[in-house]
Design a protein around this motif. Structure first.
Motif, short mmCIF file in Angstrom:
data_model
loop_
_atom_site.label_atom_id
_atom_site.label_comp_id
_atom_site.label_asym_id
_atom_site.label_seq_id
_atom_site.Cartn_x
_atom_site.Cartn_y
_atom_site.Cartn_z
N ALA A 98 -9.97 4.74 -9.59
CA ALA A 98 -11.32 4.54 -9.04
C ALA A 98 -12.24 5.71 -9.37
O ALA A 98 -13.41 5.71 -8.99
N GLY A 99 -11.69 6.71 -10.05
CA GLY A 99 -12.50 7.83 -10.48
C GLY A 99 -12.36 9.09 -9.66
O GLY A 99 -13.06 10.08 -9.88
N VAL A 100 -11.44 9.10 -8.71
CA VAL A 100 -11.27 10.29 -7.86
C VAL A 100 -10.62 11.41 -8.67
O VAL A 100 -9.54 11.23 -9.25
N THR A 101 -11.28 12.54 -8.70
CA THR A 101 -10.77 13.70 -9.43
C THR A 101 -10.52 14.90 -8.51
O THR A 101 -10.05 15.94 -8.96
N ASP A 102 -10.82 14.75 -7.23
CA ASP A 102 -10.62 15.83 -6.27
C ASP A 102 -9.14 16.25 -6.30
O ASP A 102 -8.25 15.44 -6.07
N PRO A 103 -8.87 17.51 -6.57
CA PRO A 103 -7.47 17.97 -6.66
C PRO A 103 -6.70 17.84 -5.35
O PRO A 103 -5.47 17.83 -5.35
N GLY A 104 -7.42 17.74 -4.23
CA GLY A 104 -6.74 17.62 -2.94
C GLY A 104 -6.47 16.19 -2.53
O GLY A 104 -5.84 15.94 -1.49
N PHE A 105 -6.92 15.23 -3.35
CA PHE A 105 -6.78 13.82 -2.98
C PHE A 105 -5.32 13.40 -2.83
O PHE A 105 -4.95 12.79 -1.83
N GLU A 106 -4.51 13.73 -3.81
CA GLU A 106 -3.12 13.26 -3.78
C GLU A 106 -2.36 13.82 -2.58
O GLU A 106 -1.65 13.06 -1.89
N SER A 107 -2.51 15.09 -2.30
CA SER A 107 -1.80 15.67 -1.15
C SER A 107 -2.33 15.10 0.16
O SER A 107 -1.58 14.90 1.12
N CYS A 108 -3.62 14.78 0.19
CA CYS A 108 -4.22 14.17 1.39
C CYS A 108 -3.61 12.80 1.64
O CYS A 108 -3.26 12.47 2.78
N VAL A 109 -3.47 12.03 0.57
CA VAL A 109 -2.89 10.68 0.70
C VAL A 109 -1.42 10.75 1.09
O VAL A 109 -0.98 10.09 2.04
N ARG A 110 -0.67 11.54 0.37
CA ARG A 110 0.77 11.59 0.60
C ARG A 110 1.11 12.18 1.97
O ARG A 110 2.11 11.80 2.59
N GLY A 111 0.29 13.09 2.44
CA GLY A 111 0.52 13.68 3.75
C GLY A 111 -0.10 12.90 4.89
O GLY A 111 0.05 13.27 6.06
N GLN A 112 -0.80 11.78 4.52
CA GLN A 112 -1.49 10.97 5.53
C GLN A 112 -2.29 11.89 6.48
O GLN A 112 -2.22 11.77 7.71
N LYS A 113 -3.02 12.78 5.87
CA LYS A 113 -3.76 13.81 6.58
C LYS A 113 -4.74 13.24 7.60
O LYS A 113 -4.97 13.83 8.66
N ASN A 114 -5.29 12.07 7.29
CA ASN A 114 -6.35 11.51 8.15
C ASN A 114 -5.87 10.40 9.08
O ASN A 114 -6.68 9.71 9.68
N PHE A 133 0.84 -1.20 0.00
CA PHE A 133 0.00 0.00 0.00
C PHE A 133 0.89 1.26 0.00
O PHE A 133 0.75 2.13 0.86
N SER A 134 1.80 1.31 -0.95
CA SER A 134 2.67 2.48 -1.04
C SER A 134 1.85 3.71 -1.39
O SER A 134 0.77 3.62 -1.97
N LEU A 135 2.38 4.87 -1.04
CA LEU A 135 1.66 6.12 -1.32
C LEU A 135 1.46 6.31 -2.82
O LEU A 135 0.39 6.77 -3.25
N ASP A 136 2.46 5.95 -3.60
CA ASP A 136 2.33 6.08 -5.06
C ASP A 136 1.18 5.22 -5.57
O ASP A 136 0.37 5.65 -6.40
N ASP A 137 1.11 3.98 -5.09
CA ASP A 137 0.03 3.07 -5.52
C ASP A 137 -1.33 3.57 -5.06
O ASP A 137 -2.31 3.52 -5.81
N LEU A 138 -1.41 4.04 -3.84
CA LEU A 138 -2.68 4.52 -3.31
C LEU A 138 -3.21 5.69 -4.14
O LEU A 138 -4.41 5.76 -4.44
N VAL A 139 -2.33 6.59 -4.50
CA VAL A 139 -2.73 7.72 -5.35
C VAL A 139 -3.21 7.21 -6.71
O VAL A 139 -4.25 7.63 -7.23
N LYS A 140 -2.45 6.30 -7.28
CA LYS A 140 -2.78 5.75 -8.60
C LYS A 140 -4.13 5.03 -8.56
O LYS A 140 -4.99 5.26 -9.44
N TRP A 141 -4.34 4.18 -7.55
CA TRP A 141 -5.58 3.43 -7.47
C TRP A 141 -6.78 4.34 -7.23
O TRP A 141 -7.87 4.09 -7.74
N GLY A 142 -6.56 5.41 -6.48
CA GLY A 142 -7.64 6.36 -6.25
C GLY A 142 -8.07 7.02 -7.55
O GLY A 142 -9.27 7.13 -7.83
N LYS A 143 -7.11 7.42 -8.34
CA LYS A 143 -7.43 8.06 -9.62
C LYS A 143 -8.11 7.07 -10.55
O LYS A 143 -9.04 7.42 -11.30
#
Length: 250
Positions: free
Chosen positions: A183-199, A171-181
């Motif tokens: 899956a149809g995620v277009t939110d511009p804040g998604f990648e920074s949220c994932v990479r920063g482990q915001k949640n 579950f690398s950050l690169d893969d998580l970002v890729k899989w999210g996109k």
């Protein structure tokens, strides 16, 4: 006892407690995996009825609306459907949870789409040691970065499909970002949220609350129907799970 000695003693107690919790989690996971294997063997060797009970359904159409809750749980239900309630406690790193998805996910989705049940997903973290702990935290906190319901369930399903072994980093950050996109995620804040482990902190707090409330006494997956734990032999048998949910609606 001096202050330094007390601090050392406290750290040792915390370390011992964490090690005990990790061993308990390991035993719970083992028990769940064994139960799944028993179900599979029963389906394979128990004759026609068990084969039919264990046969997974296929999705029959569009999903019921999916709503992400403030606490991190996710509801899948048609408008106005409030019962019965099927709570699914799962860990994206848990092999038995992956097996539940393979066996019974389509049944759950079909019944929600038909207005026969309200489904509530509870992604939690049961692993206490690396690399599994890091894997599950990255995945579950990334899932919280998805704010659209349909995209969330697509991402959820992809995470289980791509689940790494418990003993290897995944579950690398690169893969998580890729899989999210994908899956149809277009939110511009998604990648920074994932990479920063915001949640990550919110996810850890939610998971701890679930575990402290002892809602998953045997580990994950734990499936509850109107608050009562569903036996694994039922949860992993699509036909039995369907009938149990229908009976609860009477």
């Amino acid at each position: 006892m001096g202050k330094a000695a007390r601090e050392v003693s406290a750290r040792e107690r915390i370390k011992t407690q964490r090690e005990q919790e990790a061993r308990q989690q390991q035993r719970r996971r083992l028990a769940t995996v064994v139960a799944v294997v028993v179900v599979v063997l029963t389906i394979v060797g128990g004759g026609w009825w068990y084969v039919q009970s264990g046969k997974s359904e296929t999705l029959t159409g569009a999903l019921a609306p999916i709503t992400i809750q403030q606490d991190g749980s996710v509801v899948m239900a048609k408008p106005g459907v409030t019962k019965p309630v099927l709570d699914i406690y799962e860990d994206f790193q848990c092999p038995a949870c992956q097996a539940f998805e393979q066996f019974s996910s389509a049944t759950v989705k079909n019944m929600a789409a038909a207005g026969q049940v309200k489904v509530v997903y509870h992604p939690i973290n049961i692993f206490g040691q690396e690399p599994a702990l890091g894997n599950t935290m990255r995945a579950s906190s990334a899932a919280r970065c998805v704010t659209n319901g349909e995209q969330w369930i697509a991402f959820h399903d992809r995470l289980f499909k791509e689940q790494p072994p418990e003993t290897k980093a995944g579950f690398s950050l690169d893969d998580l970002v890729k899989w999210g996109k994908e899956a149809g995620v277009t939110d511009p804040g998604f990648e920074s949220c994932v990479r920063g482990q915001k949640n990550a902190e919110a996810q850890a707090t939610y998971s701890k609350r679930i575990l402290d409330a002892k809602l998953v006494p045997e580990g994950t997956p734990t499936v509850r129907l109107d608050g009562k734990v569903v036996d694994n032999k039922v949860a992993f048998s699509p036909a039995s799970l369907r009938q149990t949910i229908l009976d609860a609606a009477k």
